[in-house]
Design a protein around this motif. Structure first.
Motif, PDB file in Angstrom:
ATOM      1  N   LYS A   1     -36.085 -16.185  41.396  1.00 40.95           N
ATOM      2  CA  LYS A   1     -37.212 -16.563  41.278  1.00 40.95           C
ATOM      3  C   LYS A   1     -37.559 -17.676  40.339  1.00 40.95           C
TER       4      LYS A   1
ATOM      5  N   ASN B   1     -38.715  -5.060  36.807  1.00 44.25           N
ATOM      6  CA  ASN B   1     -38.172  -5.503  38.080  1.00 44.25           C
ATOM      7  C   ASN B   1     -37.583  -7.154  38.178  1.00 44.25           C
TER       8      ASN B   1
ATOM      9  N   SER C   1     -40.065  -0.952  46.429  1.00 43.23           N
ATOM     10  CA  SER C   1     -41.109  -1.718  47.301  1.00 43.23           C
ATOM     11  C   SER C   1     -41.001  -2.959  47.340  1.00 43.23           C
ATOM     12  N   SER C   2     -40.438  -3.867  46.084  1.00 41.45           N
ATOM     13  CA  SER C   2     -40.285  -5.181  46.309  1.00 41.45           C
ATOM     14  C   SER C   2     -38.826  -5.521  45.685  1.00 41.45           C
ATOM     15  N   PRO C   3     -38.349  -6.518  46.032  1.00 42.82           N
ATOM     16  CA  PRO C   3     -36.815  -6.771  45.454  1.00 42.82           C
ATOM     17  C   PRO C   3     -37.048  -7.441  44.020  1.00 42.82           C
TER      18      PRO C   3
ATOM     19  N   SER D   1     -30.451  -4.314  40.585  1.00 36.67           N
ATOM     20  CA  SER D   1     -31.407  -4.173  41.350  1.00 36.67           C
ATOM     21  C   SER D   1     -31.735  -3.094  41.984  1.00 36.67           C
TER      22      SER D   1
ATOM     23  N   SER E   1     -36.650  -9.743  40.788  1.00 39.62           N
ATOM     24  CA  SER E   1     -36.729 -11.213  40.635  1.00 39.62           C
ATOM     25  C   SER E   1     -35.661 -11.747  39.697  1.00 39.62           C
TER      26      SER E   1
ATOM     27  N   ARG F   1     -31.406  -7.673  50.075  1.00 42.07           N
ATOM     28  CA  ARG F   1     -32.566  -7.093  50.404  1.00 42.07           C
ATOM     29  C   ARG F   1     -33.187  -6.939  48.969  1.00 42.07           C
ATOM     30  N   ASP F   2     -32.307  -6.482  48.013  1.00 34.35           N
ATOM     31  CA  ASP F   2     -33.111  -5.796  46.730  1.00 34.35           C
ATOM     32  C   ASP F   2     -33.168  -6.929  45.683  1.00 34.35           C
ATOM     33  N   TYR F   3     -32.882  -8.066  45.885  1.00 34.73           N
ATOM     34  CA  TYR F   3     -33.035  -9.207  44.835  1.00 34.73           C
ATOM     35  C   TYR F   3     -33.378 -10.425  45.392  1.00 34.73           C
ATOM     36  N   GLU F   4     -33.993 -11.309  44.458  1.00 32.96           N
ATOM     37  CA  GLU F   4     -34.558 -12.463  45.145  1.00 32.96           C
ATOM     38  C   GLU F   4     -34.680 -13.600  44.027  1.00 32.96           C
TER      39      GLU F   4
END
Ligand SMILES: C=C(NCc1c(COP(=O)(O)O)cnc(C)c1O)C(=O)O
Length: 415
Positions: A177, A190, A147-149, A142, A151, A172-175
């Protein structure tokens, strides 16, 4: 005292001699009954010697518990036994994730001998099961302070751990999806894609769907037990596990090959804060011996891959014959394929059956099986509930019980 190992050896031999009627086993650390470790029985068997078959007991084929390899190690008892002194490696992780250098050397040698991975020029890290390394790798891949985590995605049907870990650890740095299918047309930067090959649950060989830069290839099942080896895997990030190589799931030992030094360093940092280094030294000492046995037996009658392949090939064939005798259920399509390890075209020998309920009213396949006395895994793969997974990895008892319970469902008058 030169014979300080005698008590341990005598105790191990005495416990190994407890037969449990072939439907269970006793362990040196088992619960004592009259001073003797109790038999721990396979599902549906009970009694002090596991000789009693419970009536009306469900076949439990829910988990990928690799007990199909237990007989192999019983056949190799003398070569695989390990005695450790009471003062064996008491220190904390010293350098480099407290890796056993001998184990590292033997793992690299094994991959070269089997031809399932190119490991030269790649860093190796050990983990408490490859499970611990999966989130370590998501963290390491990650972007920091992006600016965005990132995916995190996988192709359906996917191994549920990827979603479960990513959501629970909630970095915080990954999500998470979801399915790659949703993102095929989007900008591929990303993304962190999990690729499981052979896949769990359908056992097909997969490649990256997104073709992005950060891909975690989970090769837990990329061994000749479970699949043909068409060519060595040569990816920037690859995970493997002793759970599926030797069947020692309880020892909690996995490893990852990582090309990028920065990713390797971040994984090492994660492991330090997560558990002061990866796998325990006790586990590494024990498993080093098993890797040595596996290497020594390659190509001989005691080859673990021949043992595993033959066992699973026969199970798959029996299940296919039963399922194909009606239109109520169907299985994933697997074809014979050339294997560079066995140097021949070989039949499928999957770890799991990905069963589909074809009848219109059978919309929840796991429920259909549960009513028939079969515990399967019907959720967590991101797939329709028309599918459910049957583990083919457990003991002969578990597999025979599965066939016994499935037969009436396949030939049921409901058809
Ligand atoms: C035991 C099961 N899965 C183990 C597994 C693992 C976990 O392996 P460990 O090294 O035992 O933590 C990793 N990757 C894949 C694709 C897996 O299927 C299961 O799905 O029932």
């Amino acid at each position: 005292d030169p014979s300080w190992t005698r008590r341990a050896a005598e105790e191990a031999e005495a416990v190994a001699a407890i037969s449990c009627s072939g439907h269970g086993r006793a362990y040196v650390d088992g619960v004592l009954d009259n001073g003797r470790p109790m038999c721990e029985c396979n599902t549906c068997y009970t009694g002090t010697d596991c000789s009693v078959l419970l009536s009306n007991c469900s076949a439990d084929v829910e988990s990928g518990d690799p007990l199909f390899l237990e007989p192999y190690w019983m056949q190799h008892a003398a070569k695989s036994a390990v005695v450790l002194s009471g003062w064996h490696r008491m220190s904390y992780a010293t350098t480099d994730n407290s890796k056993s250098l001998e184990l590292e050397k033997h793992i690299r040698t094994l991959h070269a001998a089997v031809g399932n991975a190119i490991t030269d020029g790649k860093y190796l890290v050990f983990g408490m099961g490859s499970t611990q390394l999966l989130n370590a790798l998501v963290y390491a891949l990650s972007p920091e302070n992006a600016s965005s985590p990132a995916s995190v995605v996988a192709t359906v049907p996917y191994y549920s751990m990827y979603k479960g870990q990513t959501e629970l650890f909630n970095g915080r740095d990954y999500e998470w999806k979801g399915a790659t299918a949703k993102w095929m047309k989007s900008n591929k930067t990303n993304f962190i894609e999990f690729v499981t090959s052979p896949n769990n649950p359908d056992c097909l060989l997969y490649n990256s769907a997104l073709g992005g830069s950060s891909v975690i290839y989970d090769h837990a099942y990329y061994w000749p037990h479970f699949t043909a080896i068409p060519e060595p895997a040569d990816e920037d990030v690859m995970t493997f596990t002793m759970s599926k190589l030797s069947g020692h799931a309880g020892s909690r030992f996995g490893w990852a090959f990582i090309k990028d030094e920065n990713v390797y360093n971040k994984v090492s940092d994660y492991l330090h804060y997560n558990s002061v280094g990866g796998a325990s030294r006790d586990t590494q000492s024990r498993l080093l011996n098993y890797v040595k046995v596996i290497l020594a037996e390659i190509g001989s009658d005691g080859d673990i891959f021949k043992f595993g392949f033959n066992k699973l090939r026969k199970r798959w064939h029996k299940l296919q014959v039963l399922v194909s005798s009606s239109s109520r259920f169907s299985l994933q399509q697997l074809s014979p394929q050339y294997c560079t390890y066995f140097k021949k075209i070989r039949d499928p020998s999957p770890a799991y059956a990905w069963l589909k309920c074809e009848n219109e009213e059978d919309t929840n396949c796991a429920e259909v099986l549960m009513k028939g006395g079969i515990i399967s895994r019907g959720t967590g793969f991101g797939a329709s509930t028309r599918y459910t997974r049957l583990s083919l990895l457990k003991t002969d008892d578990h597999f025979e019980m599965l066939l016994q319970k499935l037969k009436p469902l396949v030939t049921s008058p409901d058809e």
